[in-house]
Structures are given as C-alpha cells and as structure tokens.
Design an enzyme around this catalytic site. Structure first.
Site, PDB file in Angstrom:
ATOM      1  N   SER A  66      35.154  33.146  39.726  1.00  0.00           N
ATOM      2  CA  SER A  66      36.281  33.725  40.462  1.00  0.00           C
ATOM      3  C   SER A  66      37.612  33.057  40.148  1.00  0.00           C
ATOM      4  CB  SER A  66      36.033  33.654  41.974  1.00  0.00           C
ATOM      5  OG  SER A  66      36.224  32.344  42.444  1.00  0.00           O
TER       6      SER A  66
ATOM      7  N   LYS B 270      39.374  27.821  45.891  1.00  0.00           N
ATOM      8  CA  LYS B 270      40.257  28.983  45.875  1.00  0.00           C
ATOM      9  C   LYS B 270      41.720  28.544  46.021  1.00  0.00           C
ATOM     10  CE  LYS B 270      37.170  32.350  45.789  1.00  0.00           C
ATOM     11  NZ  LYS B 270      36.079  31.447  45.369  1.00  0.00           N
TER      12      LYS B 270
END
Length: 207
Positions: free
Chosen positions: A127, A165
C-alpha cells in the site's frame, strides 16, 4: 538514550564512546579539540557542558581536567553497540498486528541522526509503493506519540493492529492514507488510532 542531542553534541559523544580506550587518561577539552580537528575550545566547552547536563559525561577534578563517560553514558554506549530493537512486521496494506521479536539490528548512525529512540520493522504489503516503500523493506521508526499531517507513521488501530500509513488528522477524524492509487484511505475516530512512531529511514536488499 532518551536525551535529544544536537548533531555536534552527538558527534562528540560518539567520539568519546568509540575512542574510550584510545586515551591513556580521560581527554581534556584541548585534546578533544585536537583529536576531532575542532578549533574553538570555547565551543567544545559549551557542547561538553550540554553532555554533562544530559548525564552522559562528567568532568574530572584535580590536575587533569579530563572528560569521561558517566555510568549512564557507558550503559548507553553498551546499548547502542547492540543495535536497535527489531520488532517484527508492520503492514503497508490492511492493518496487521505487529509481531515482536527479541532481536536487535545494527543501523548506521547517520540514518538515526541525534535520536537513538528508534526501532526497526519489516514492511509487508504494497500500500506504500508509490512512496517507494516495498514489501520486504526494513523501515527505521523514531518513537513518537504525535505527528504532523503528512508524516508517514506507525499507527496502532484499536490497540491491536499496526499499520504504516501517511496520516491526516482532522477534528473528530483520523485518516490513514495509502500510497497506492488502487487503495482507499482508512477513516477512524481519533480514539481508535494511537501513533507509535514516525518513519525516518529505510533499508532494502536485492537478494
């Protein structure tokens, strides 16, 4: 070591740690200046005083006013020689519980900078690929409980699952953004997310 040092203070402290056995006696300020090719004894005194206040070194009294490591400094040097804690895997995809391993890893000093309050994780998932963070990479994380919007962080979700993230914090909402255009941001209430650290370095192998 919890104390945050400036780059110059860290350089002086590192020199004392690495050269502790080089000197037949604790070096004086003048000897430190000569050994480190520094011209200003006054500046050296100021930097060493900061190390004294941090509890890492102490001046010797008497005829020889040398500088030596304190017990705290020696313990810190021993810990540093063992490397940073390696705490297992961190997801760069869907949140994955971080696996804690009882291991340590040597990381170059220039990567951690003044802070040694860091740990290492292995990235799993894709990701964050558009930030150049790939599956299998090692990331160096500086422990922190706060971050600025846009920082890449290790976020603990619901006290159970950790993920890597880019963070965005809004009133009443925390958004964890992937760096993969095929994935969607994840939205949480502020009390669901606890920041554990910020990305400061990255390592990769090709075998």
């Amino acid at each position: 070591m919890q104390t945050r040092l400036t780059r110059r203070q860290q350089e002086i402290y590192d020199f004392l740690v690495l050269n502790e056995h080089r000197f037949t006696h604790p070096p004086t300020l003048a000897e430190l200046c000569d050994a480190m090719n520094l011209s200003s004894r006054g500046s050296m005194h100021k930097q060493v005083q900061a190390l004294v206040e941090a509890g890492l070194v102490e001046p010797m009294n008497g005829r020889r006013r040398g500088i030596r490591l304190t017990q705290t400094g020696e313990e810190d040097a021993e810990e540093r020689s063992q490397g940073l804690p390696f705490l297992g895997k961190i997801a760069a995809g869907r949140p994955l519980e971080a696996v804690t391993d009882d291991q340590r890893m040597q990381i170059p000093e220039w990567m951690t900078g003044p802070s040694r309050n860091c740990f290492v994780l292995t990235v799993t998932g894709d990701s964050m690929i558009e930030e150049g963070i790939l599956d299998g990479d090692l990331v160096v994380i500086e422990q922190a409980s706060t971050a600025r919007n846009g920082d890449i962080v290790v976020a603990l979700v619901d006290e159970a699952e950790a993920t890597l993230k880019r963070i965005e914090q809004k009133p009443g909402e925390v958004i964890l953004h992937p760096a993969n255009s095929s994935m969607q941001p994840m939205h949480y209430a502020p009390d669901q997310v606890r920041i554990q650290g910020k990305l400061i370095g990255q390592l990769r192998t090709y075998h």
